[in-house]
Design a protein around this motif. Structure first.
Motif, PDB file in Angstrom:
ATOM      1  N   GLU A  78       0.864  -1.191  -0.017  1.00  0.00           N
ATOM      2  CA  GLU A  78      -0.026  -0.013  -0.012  1.00  0.00           C
ATOM      3  C   GLU A  78       0.905   1.041  -0.140  1.00  0.00           C
ATOM      4  OE1 GLU A  78      -3.024  -0.087  -0.654  1.00  0.00           O
ATOM      5  OE2 GLU A  78      -3.851  -2.102   0.010  1.00  0.00           O
ATOM      6  N   GLU A  81      -3.876   5.589  -0.667  1.00  0.00           N
ATOM      7  CA  GLU A  81      -3.004   4.466  -0.465  1.00  0.00           C
ATOM      8  C   GLU A  81      -2.496   4.504   1.055  1.00  0.00           C
ATOM      9  OE1 GLU A  81      -3.785   2.006  -2.250  1.00  0.00           O
ATOM     10  OE2 GLU A  81      -4.204   2.925  -4.061  1.00  0.00           O
ATOM     11  N   HIS A 135      -5.225   3.248   3.207  1.00  0.00           N
ATOM     12  CA  HIS A 135      -5.177   1.813   3.050  1.00  0.00           C
ATOM     13  C   HIS A 135      -4.081   1.151   4.152  1.00  0.00           C
ATOM     14  CE1 HIS A 135      -7.179   1.993  -1.166  1.00  0.00           C
ATOM     15  NE2 HIS A 135      -7.983   2.397  -0.023  1.00  0.00           N
ATOM     16  N   GLU A 149      -3.477  -1.795  -9.869  1.00  0.00           N
ATOM     17  CA  GLU A 149      -4.584  -2.349  -9.137  1.00  0.00           C
ATOM     18  C   GLU A 149      -4.978  -3.706  -9.163  1.00  0.00           C
ATOM     19  OE1 GLU A 149      -5.716  -0.470  -6.423  1.00  0.00           O
ATOM     20  OE2 GLU A 149      -4.612   1.255  -6.875  1.00  0.00           O
ATOM     21  N   VAL A 195      -2.791  -5.704  -7.008  1.00  0.00           N
ATOM     22  CA  VAL A 195      -3.320  -5.480  -5.564  1.00  0.00           C
ATOM     23  C   VAL A 195      -4.262  -6.361  -5.146  1.00  0.00           C
ATOM     24  CG1 VAL A 195      -4.197  -3.761  -3.826  1.00  0.00           C
ATOM     25  CG2 VAL A 195      -2.252  -3.008  -5.605  1.00  0.00           C
ATOM     26  N   GLN A 223     -11.509  -2.631  -4.205  1.00  0.00           N
ATOM     27  CA  GLN A 223     -10.652  -3.057  -5.409  1.00  0.00           C
ATOM     28  C   GLN A 223     -11.337  -3.050  -6.554  1.00  0.00           C
ATOM     29  OE1 GLN A 223      -7.432  -2.302  -3.788  1.00  0.00           O
ATOM     30  NE2 GLN A 223      -7.174  -3.181  -5.904  1.00  0.00           N
ATOM     31  N   GLU A 273     -11.622   0.528  -7.610  1.00  0.00           N
ATOM     32  CA  GLU A 273     -10.490   1.050  -8.067  1.00  0.00           C
ATOM     33  C   GLU A 273     -10.196   0.757  -9.398  1.00  0.00           C
ATOM     34  OE1 GLU A 273      -8.671   3.118  -6.168  1.00  0.00           O
ATOM     35  OE2 GLU A 273      -7.402   2.240  -4.702  1.00  0.00           O
TER      36      GLU A 273
HETATM   37 FE1  FEO Z   1      -4.873   0.312  -1.886  1.00  0.00          FE
HETATM   38 FE2  FEO Z   1      -5.322   1.152  -4.651  1.00  0.00          FE
HETATM   39  O1  FEO Z   1      -5.458  -0.197  -3.386  1.00  0.00           O
END
Ligand code: FEO
Length: 173
Positions: A17, A50, A53, A94, A97, A127, A130
């Motif tokens: 992150e 981020e 996160h 993404e 991620v 997600q 995103e």
């Molecule tokens: Fe932390 Fe863009 O996912």
């Protein structure tokens, strides 16, 4: 007490992150330099999100009596040939991620860690958003192509994005 395997996976995610934050900060600085202040604004908000996160994961580890271990953040790219290239890189990132989050969920399931599975639900939903957002801007930029006025209008649209505290942090504020 947080399960050791889950703790390790979340610590790796905290690093991912922060790496994401650094990537989007780099994109923001690149587009500020190129005169796209709206795109720079959009990526600056990504940078903040981020970090949020990472903070959500760190708070979670602490709340489960685990130990947050911060590792070095790897270097990121510093140049993108176009806004389209940057949003394509964003989507690709993404998607990676998403795979990492899914992997933590798998570890938590194998270790019968139901609290972590529950915490991850927010990230699983996030997600989807995103990826969808990045895909939307890729579609728009592909339609715009080299049209300068189109790029100008999209830059203005992205200038309007404002920062909102993610709900897991807002709830703790
Ligand atoms: Fe932390 Fe863009 O996912």
């Amino acid at each position: 007490m947080l399960n050791e395997k889950v703790e390790k996976a979340i610590n790796a995610q905290i690093n991912a992150e922060f790496w994401s934050a650094y990537l989007y900060l780099s994109m923001s600085m690149h587009f500020a330099n190129k005169g796209y202040s709206g795109i720079a604004n959009w990526f600056m908000i990504q940078f903040k999100e981020e970090q949020d996160h990472a903070t959500i994961f760190m708070n979670y580890v602490n709340s489960r009596d685990g130990k947050v271990t911060l590792e070095p953040i790897a270097a990121v790219d510093t140049e993108w040939e176009s806004p389209l290239a940057a949003f394509k890189a964003t989507l690709a990132h993404e998607q990676k991620v998403t795979a990492l989050i899914n992997n933590i969920y798998t570890v938590a399931t194998e270790e019968h860690d139901y609290a972590t599975q529950n915490m991850l639900q927010w990230f699983i939903k996030e997600q989807v958003e995103e990826e969808d957002t990045a895909r939307g801007y890729i579609d728009a930029l592909e339609k715009i192509g080299d049209n300068g006025y189109g790029l100008y209008m999209l830059d203005k649209e992205l200038a309007a994005r404002t920062y909102t505290t993610p709900s897991p942090l807002a709830a703790n504020a």
